[in-house]
Motif scaffolding. Structure first.
Motif, PDB file in Angstrom:
ATOM      1  N   PHE A   1      21.223 -36.519 -24.604  1.00 32.36           N
ATOM      2  CA  PHE A   1      20.770 -35.401 -23.772  1.00 32.36           C
ATOM      3  C   PHE A   1      19.247 -35.234 -23.887  1.00 32.36           C
ATOM      4  N   THR A   2      18.587 -35.055 -22.751  1.00 31.41           N
ATOM      5  CA  THR A   2      17.160 -34.707 -22.742  1.00 31.41           C
ATOM      6  C   THR A   2      16.890 -33.738 -21.593  1.00 31.41           C
ATOM      7  N   ILE A   3      15.705 -33.182 -21.597  1.00 34.28           N
ATOM      8  CA  ILE A   3      15.239 -32.360 -20.474  1.00 34.28           C
ATOM      9  C   ILE A   3      13.894 -32.914 -20.023  1.00 34.28           C
ATOM     10  N   THR A   4      13.746 -33.104 -18.725  1.00 32.85           N
ATOM     11  CA  THR A   4      12.451 -33.505 -18.173  1.00 32.85           C
ATOM     12  C   THR A   4      11.701 -32.235 -17.782  1.00 32.85           C
ATOM     13  N   ALA A   5      10.478 -32.106 -18.284  1.00 34.27           N
ATOM     14  CA  ALA A   5       9.721 -30.873 -18.052  1.00 34.27           C
ATOM     15  C   ALA A   5       8.317 -31.209 -17.552  1.00 34.27           C
ATOM     16  N   GLN A   6       7.849 -30.358 -16.652  1.00 32.77           N
ATOM     17  CA  GLN A   6       6.489 -30.496 -16.140  1.00 32.77           C
ATOM     18  C   GLN A   6       5.519 -29.969 -17.208  1.00 32.77           C
ATOM     19  N   ALA A   7       4.467 -30.728 -17.482  1.00 31.84           N
ATOM     20  CA  ALA A   7       3.521 -30.319 -18.526  1.00 31.84           C
ATOM     21  C   ALA A   7       2.130 -30.804 -18.161  1.00 31.84           C
ATOM     22  N   CYS A   8       1.115 -30.237 -18.851  1.00 31.64           N
ATOM     23  CA  CYS A   8      -0.234 -30.780 -18.696  1.00 31.64           C
ATOM     24  C   CYS A   8      -0.947 -30.711 -20.040  1.00 31.64           C
ATOM     25  N   PRO A   9      -1.913 -31.607 -20.263  1.00 32.97           N
ATOM     26  CA  PRO A   9      -2.686 -31.556 -21.499  1.00 32.97           C
ATOM     27  C   PRO A   9      -3.628 -30.348 -21.496  1.00 32.97           C
ATOM     28  N   ILE A  10      -3.822 -29.760 -22.666  1.00 35.00           N
ATOM     29  CA  ILE A  10      -4.699 -28.587 -22.785  1.00 35.00           C
ATOM     30  C   ILE A  10      -5.544 -28.714 -24.065  1.00 35.00           C
ATOM     31  N   GLU A  11      -6.499 -27.804 -24.200  1.00 30.70           N
ATOM     32  CA  GLU A  11      -7.217 -27.670 -25.469  1.00 30.70           C
ATOM     33  C   GLU A  11      -6.351 -26.841 -26.410  1.00 30.70           C
ATOM     34  N   TRP A  12      -6.107 -27.340 -27.593  1.00 29.36           N
ATOM     35  CA  TRP A  12      -5.274 -26.602 -28.567  1.00 29.36           C
ATOM     36  C   TRP A  12      -5.726 -27.072 -29.944  1.00 29.36           C
TER      37      TRP A  12
END
Ligand SMILES: *[C@@H]1O[C@H](CO)[C@@H](O)[C@H](O)[C@H]1NC(C)=O
Ligand SMILES: *[C@@H]1O[C@H](CO)[C@@H](O)[C@H](O)[C@H]1NC(C)=O
Ligand SMILES: *[C@@H]1O[C@H](CO)[C@@H](O)[C@H](O)[C@H]1NC(C)=O
Ligand SMILES: *[C@@H]1O[C@H](CO)[C@@H](O)[C@H](O)[C@H]1NC(C)=O
Ligand SMILES: *[C@@H]1O[C@H](CO)[C@@H](O)[C@H](O)[C@H]1NC(C)=O
Length: 659
Positions: free
Chosen positions: A603-614
């Motif tokens: 099982f997995t979930i595909t998720a929308q993401a973006c790189p950020i400063e952290w």
């Protein structure tokens, strides 16, 4: 077994007798636990227990100083320097051996039992303080008692030796408590574990000692820490406690003590018959998770309660103790919230804290864990910088000897019966085989075939000699669940108090449950989010490099591992409406063994993401998730994996708004 059932029937009748409006004896539980050995794991869950037996837990007796055989043969050093080490090991390995029918483990636990009972001294004392001048404090024995009870459950002919030894000890303990002896700070917090042992004697083998047993329960409670006040909202800490003053003894805010203390009020209720004890137990459970809870199901305490920040730690010992306490709470109170949470902890927090092969364990796990290494500075105010390394005994040995109780006790508490013993209740979902005799000599066997929690569907086959009502828990997160009985058309589940009733006729009954759920988003501190679907929490699995820090000289498989991130973990999630659940069946229909490691669960979930400063805080742990971050690169899809399979991870993410 038959004797135990008969005695329990008599006990439950006695427990209900009311003399002139005043309750006497012990109040009944909502559900009865089933003696060890009648509920067995099947399929992938059995394999998980095999992984544990083939890993650190199953080998400690061969090489680990605190429980090693070589020490033991020479004398009483089974107990060794760490007074409770052998006792903890025994408590976990008794059910491990029985559930796997593992002759090697069973002979080790039998030897341990024999050794301890053979060395009971004439006063009744049991344990390493026999024939020494060591002070005698009560609590180090309690895990041993739990192990001994489980051995009797699995083989009732052992009662002839165990029960008299326990009664003799109880008589001594009662005198000691009246004399103000046997108590130190840990005994004062962990009194409930002994109360539960006394209640087992009362329920099954009272031998005319009911009054002494109840008096001892009361003495333990009234010389012990006041859990009804500790769990009272008025005093309950609403943040990490390092800067707070505890109005009660300091050890009550200790994570493992609190996990064990969760049993204090339900066990008190049984001798007070006071509903307020149950209400306080239930409220305390909610407060603990509200102010210190984790999306993995557990709460944080890196020695002491640690609030909600994602880099604070959760000790492995408190994971397994909370699972055990949650099972007890469910059996006494019957509220399905306890069962839901135990299942979540087991399938998320527990496997996350060990390597997939179960040879190395952490002392502390983090929700956001970008490295597992010696950390200076470290985020844990009261634990050492080595606490999140995966190894033999990082920070302290207790979790090495205590973690083995987790999986087997989850399994043996996965089914219960109703107090009249006419009905069987399937509480924790997963693959099992059950054989037992219900009331009216109704011989029943149950086989549950499923990959749950890595599947939504469970196929159950029941064979019974007589008609009865079977129950199965429908978790609160299920949406549009269905049940199809004996090949009939599937219809919507209709649980009452979390339980679906299934009418069973003499002969064979088959039913299939389909228990889908939606992706849900949990709000976390700093406007961050955590992702769930059904029993599983999903996290970003940070690719890692591995360095061996040290290896045990006797057993090179017992090694300390440093993990470092080799991929960017600074990510924010986008709109949850775009998340997609990928629920494929594994190839060949079987899960890989082990299953709780990177890339393995189906099982997995595909998720929308973006790189950020952290940023990082210190060298090796993530700062709090930044609020309203800007994307520093293109929006992409990332894969989220079941939390228990991740060893480095982000579990609490910032979010970004798409332009
Ligand atoms: C205590 O030590 C004495 C002397 O060595 C021995 O005879 C006795 O059996 C021991 N008692 C127990 C309970 O181990
Ligand atoms: C149960 O315990 C008795 C007494 O120690 C022993 O003789 C017997 O072999 C045990 N039975 C099983 C099935 O282990
Ligand atoms: C029941 O609990 C309440 C609240 O803690 C307490 O005031 C009362 O004395 C208790 N009653 C008994 C019989 O223990
Ligand atoms: C249950 O009992 C049946 C019949 O005695 C036996 O074939 C089966 O192996 C047993 N299952 C377990 C899990 O003990
Ligand atoms: C992200 O995944 C979704 C769902 O699988 C898919 O519709 C979309 O095309 C993917 N986007 C990118 C950029 O790959």
């Amino acid at each position: 077994m038959i004797k135990a059932l008969l005695v329990s029937l008599i006990a439950s009748l006695t427990a209900r007798s009311i003399v002139s409006g005043q309750a006497t004896g012990l109040a009944p539980k909502k559900f009865l636990n089933i003696p060890l050995g009648q509920v067995k794991p099947a399929g992938w869950l059995r394999d998980q227990l095999v992984v544990q037996a083939n890993g650190l837990a199953g080998h400690e007796h061969d090489f680990y100083d605190y429980v090693a055989q070589s020490d033991w043969i020479g004398g009483n050093s089974y107990y060794s320097n760490l007074e409770e080490a052998g006792s903890y090991w025994f408590n976990g390995m008794v059910p491990n051996g029985v559930l796997l029918d593992d002759p090697k483990i069973m002979s080790q636990t039998q030897q341990f039992l024999d050794y301890v009972l053979d060395h009971q001294d004439s006063t009744g004392w049991l344990g390493p303080e026999v024939n020494t001048t060591k002070p005698r404090y009560l609590w180090g024995r309690y895990p041993f008692f739990f192990g001994a009870i489980q051995m009797v459950e699995a083989n009732s002919s052992l009662a002839d030796r165990v029960v008299p030894a326990l009664h003799k000890f109880v008589s001594l303990a009662n005198t000691m408590l009246h004399n103000g002896e046997g108590l130190e700070d840990w005994t004062r917090t962990r009194w409930e574990d002994f109360v539960i042992v006394l209640q087992w004697l009362y329920d099954f083998y009272p031998e005319g000692k009911e009054d002494l047993l109840i008096d001892t329960m009361k003495m333990l409670k009234y010389t012990g820490d006041p859990w009804e006040d500790v769990f009272n909202e008025q005093y309950f800490p609403q943040e990490a406690v390092e800067n707070l003053r505890n109005p009660f003894p300091v050890l009550t805010w200790h994570g493992v003590n609190m996990a064990e203390g969760l049993k204090a009020l339900p066990s008190t209720y049984r001798f007070t018959h006071n509903q307020s004890d149950l209400d306080a137990a239930s409220k305390g459970w909610d407060l603990l998770f509200q102010y210190h809870g984790r999306p993995s199901g557990i709460y944080a305490a890196d020695e002491y309660l640690a609030g909600l920040e994602a880099v604070r730690g959760t000790e492995l010992c408190l994971v397994v103790e909370t699972m055990f306490s949650g099972s007890y709470l469910y059996q006494v109170i019957g509220d399905p919230k306890f069962a839901d949470r135990v299942e979540r902890i087991t399938y998320n927090a527990l496997p996350a804290e060990l390597t997939g092969d179960m040879w190395s364990r952490q002392y502390l796990q983090q929700q956001n864990q970008i490295a597992a290494k010696n950390m200076t500075p470290n985020p844990f105010p009261n634990d050492g910088p080595y606490s999140n390394v995966f190894g033999l005994e990082p920070n302290y040995p207790c979790c090495t000897v205590n973690h083995p109780q987790g999986w087997p006790k989850f399994i043996s508490n996965a089914f219960v019966t109703t107090p009249d013993q006419k009905s069987l209740v399937h509480v924790y979902l997963g693959p099992f085989n059950v054989n037992l005799t219900l009331a009216n000599n109704n011989k029943v066997s149950v086989a549950v075939d499923t990959l749950y929690p890595f599947s939504d569907s469970l196929a159950t086959t029941i064979t019974a000699e007589k008609d009865f009502t079977y129950y199965v828990r429908i978790p609160s997160w299920v949406s549009k669940g269905t049940i199809a009985i004996n090949g009939a058309k599937a219809k919507a589940v209709s649980p009452s108090n979390g339980l679906q009733a299934v009418p069973v006729k003499a002969g064979t009954t088959k039913f299939t449950l389909n228990l889908p759920s939606d992706i849900t988003i949990e709000s976390r501190p700093h406007s961050s989010v955590a992702v769930h679907r059904g029993p599983l929490h999903y996290a970003f699995d940070i690719a890692r490099s591995q360095k061996v820090l040290q290896q045990n000289a006797q057993q090179p498989l017992a090694k300390d591992l440093e993990f470092d991130a080799t991929a960017t973990w600074q990510l924010a999630l986008g709109d949850p409406k775009t998340f997609v659940f990928n629920g494929g069946a594994p190839e060949g229909g079987n899960l890989p063994s082990p299953v709780f490691d990177s890339g393995l669960p189906p099982f997995t979930i595909t998720a929308q993401a973006c790189p950020i400063e952290w940023g990082v805080a210190g060298d090796t742990f993530a700062a709090s998730p930044p609020e309203n971050p800007e994307c520093a690169g293109p929006v992409q899809n990332i894969t989220l994996w079941p939390f228990g399979a991740t060893k480095l991870r982000i579990g609490e993410f910032p979010t970004f708004k798409a332009n």
